[in-house]
Motif scaffolding. Sequence first.
Motif, short mmCIF file in Angstrom:
data_model
loop_
_atom_site.label_atom_id
_atom_site.label_comp_id
_atom_site.label_asym_id
_atom_site.label_seq_id
_atom_site.Cartn_x
_atom_site.Cartn_y
_atom_site.Cartn_z
N UNK A 38 -18.23 23.07 -3.82
CA UNK A 38 -19.14 22.87 -4.62
C UNK A 38 -20.28 23.65 -3.77
N UNK A 39 -20.51 23.05 -2.87
CA UNK A 39 -21.22 23.52 -1.98
C UNK A 39 -21.17 25.25 -1.69
N UNK A 40 -20.14 25.60 -1.20
CA UNK A 40 -19.92 27.37 -1.18
C UNK A 40 -19.64 28.35 -2.73
N UNK A 41 -19.16 27.31 -3.50
CA UNK A 41 -19.46 27.96 -4.51
C UNK A 41 -20.88 28.12 -5.31
N UNK A 42 -21.72 26.98 -4.98
CA UNK A 42 -22.61 27.16 -4.71
C UNK A 42 -23.92 28.52 -4.55
N UNK A 43 -23.66 27.99 -3.65
CA UNK A 43 -24.29 29.61 -2.35
C UNK A 43 -23.86 30.86 -3.40
N UNK A 106 -24.85 22.72 -0.57
CA UNK A 106 -26.29 24.23 -1.61
C UNK A 106 -26.86 24.84 -0.38
N UNK A 107 -28.00 23.78 -0.20
CA UNK A 107 -28.91 24.17 0.46
C UNK A 107 -28.59 24.24 1.73
N UNK A 108 -28.21 23.29 2.63
CA UNK A 108 -27.41 23.71 3.56
C UNK A 108 -27.15 24.87 4.40
N UNK A 109 -25.97 25.60 3.58
CA UNK A 109 -25.13 26.09 3.35
C UNK A 109 -25.84 27.48 3.34
N UNK A 110 -26.59 27.43 2.62
CA UNK A 110 -27.39 28.72 2.18
C UNK A 110 -28.55 29.18 3.07
N UNK A 111 -29.06 28.07 3.66
CA UNK A 111 -29.90 28.03 4.65
C UNK A 111 -29.61 28.86 5.88
N UNK A 145 -21.23 27.47 10.80
CA UNK A 145 -20.94 27.12 12.81
C UNK A 145 -22.54 26.92 12.79
N UNK A 146 -23.25 27.55 12.04
CA UNK A 146 -25.14 27.37 12.08
C UNK A 146 -26.04 26.17 11.94
N UNK A 147 -25.17 25.59 10.32
CA UNK A 147 -25.60 24.52 9.85
C UNK A 147 -24.29 23.62 10.25
N UNK A 148 -24.04 23.89 11.00
CA UNK A 148 -22.52 22.42 11.20
C UNK A 148 -23.17 20.92 11.46
N UNK A 149 -23.97 20.68 12.28
CA UNK A 149 -24.52 20.02 12.61
C UNK A 149 -25.29 19.25 11.02
N UNK A 150 -26.31 19.99 10.72
CA UNK A 150 -26.83 19.51 9.27
C UNK A 150 -26.15 18.92 8.25
N UNK A 151 -24.98 19.89 8.60
CA UNK A 151 -24.04 19.61 7.35
C UNK A 151 -23.07 18.18 7.95
N UNK A 152 -22.75 18.41 8.22
CA UNK A 152 -21.91 17.27 8.60
C UNK A 152 -23.17 15.65 9.02
N UNK A 153 -23.91 15.53 9.86
CA UNK A 153 -25.15 14.45 9.44
C UNK A 153 -25.49 13.96 7.67
N UNK A 154 -25.08 15.49 6.91
CA UNK A 154 -25.31 14.53 5.77
C UNK A 154 -23.83 14.47 4.87
#
Length: 222
Positions: A38-43, A106-111, A145-154
């Motif tokens: 959903x995140x990737x498709x949403x972006x 979506x928001x994390x990956x978009x960032x 790669x950039x957002x991986x830590x934030x994404x995994x925390x979520x």
Amino acid sequence: MAYNLDFSVVIDRLPELLIACAATIGLAIAGMALATVIGVLGVIARRSTIKPLRAAVIAFVEIIRNTPFLVQIFFVFFALPQIGLRLNPTATAIIALALNGGAYAIEIIRGGVDAIPKGQVEAGLALGLHKAQIFRHIILKPALRTVYPSLTSQFIMLTLTTSVCTSIAAFELTSVAQKIEADTFRSFEVYFSITLLYLVISGLMMGVFGLISRLSFNYPVK
């Protein structure tokens, strides 16, 4: 009158709790997988030139981020039968977790995508790459790669959110704990024990995410 601790009730029901832990992990993994999609498709939709599609994604994200998960899971639980889709509580819980996690993803990956320099995209176009190749290799992978830590925390938070799924009778750790507590009246022992089990599950998830980061992105997540 002094309260006498008795963890034997937990030890006797430990097999049930361990099965429930596996069910909780299963719910979380299924929810994470769908949330990532959903995140990737949403972006992709968020970056579309179709204004109604962009507006729909923005509205979805804002609705999910500004309403409690308990309300969301009840909405899904009662809304699906209205459109003729009757699912068991576990499947319904996975859908609700995916929608909740997907909105944040979506928001994390978009960032991460927005942080990619435009020059890299222009270089890809100059090399004759298709838009799909540019998005996959030049935009998406570096962004993840950039957002991986934030994404995994979520996603760790999503794992703990599975406890709310007991509200629709989905089989997971908290629902089993409630049953044991009702049978034994040993509230402190039961909830102290599942607190430890949730800590173990979270630690296990962090270990797995760290391994994935080393294998996929060649850097450890702390």
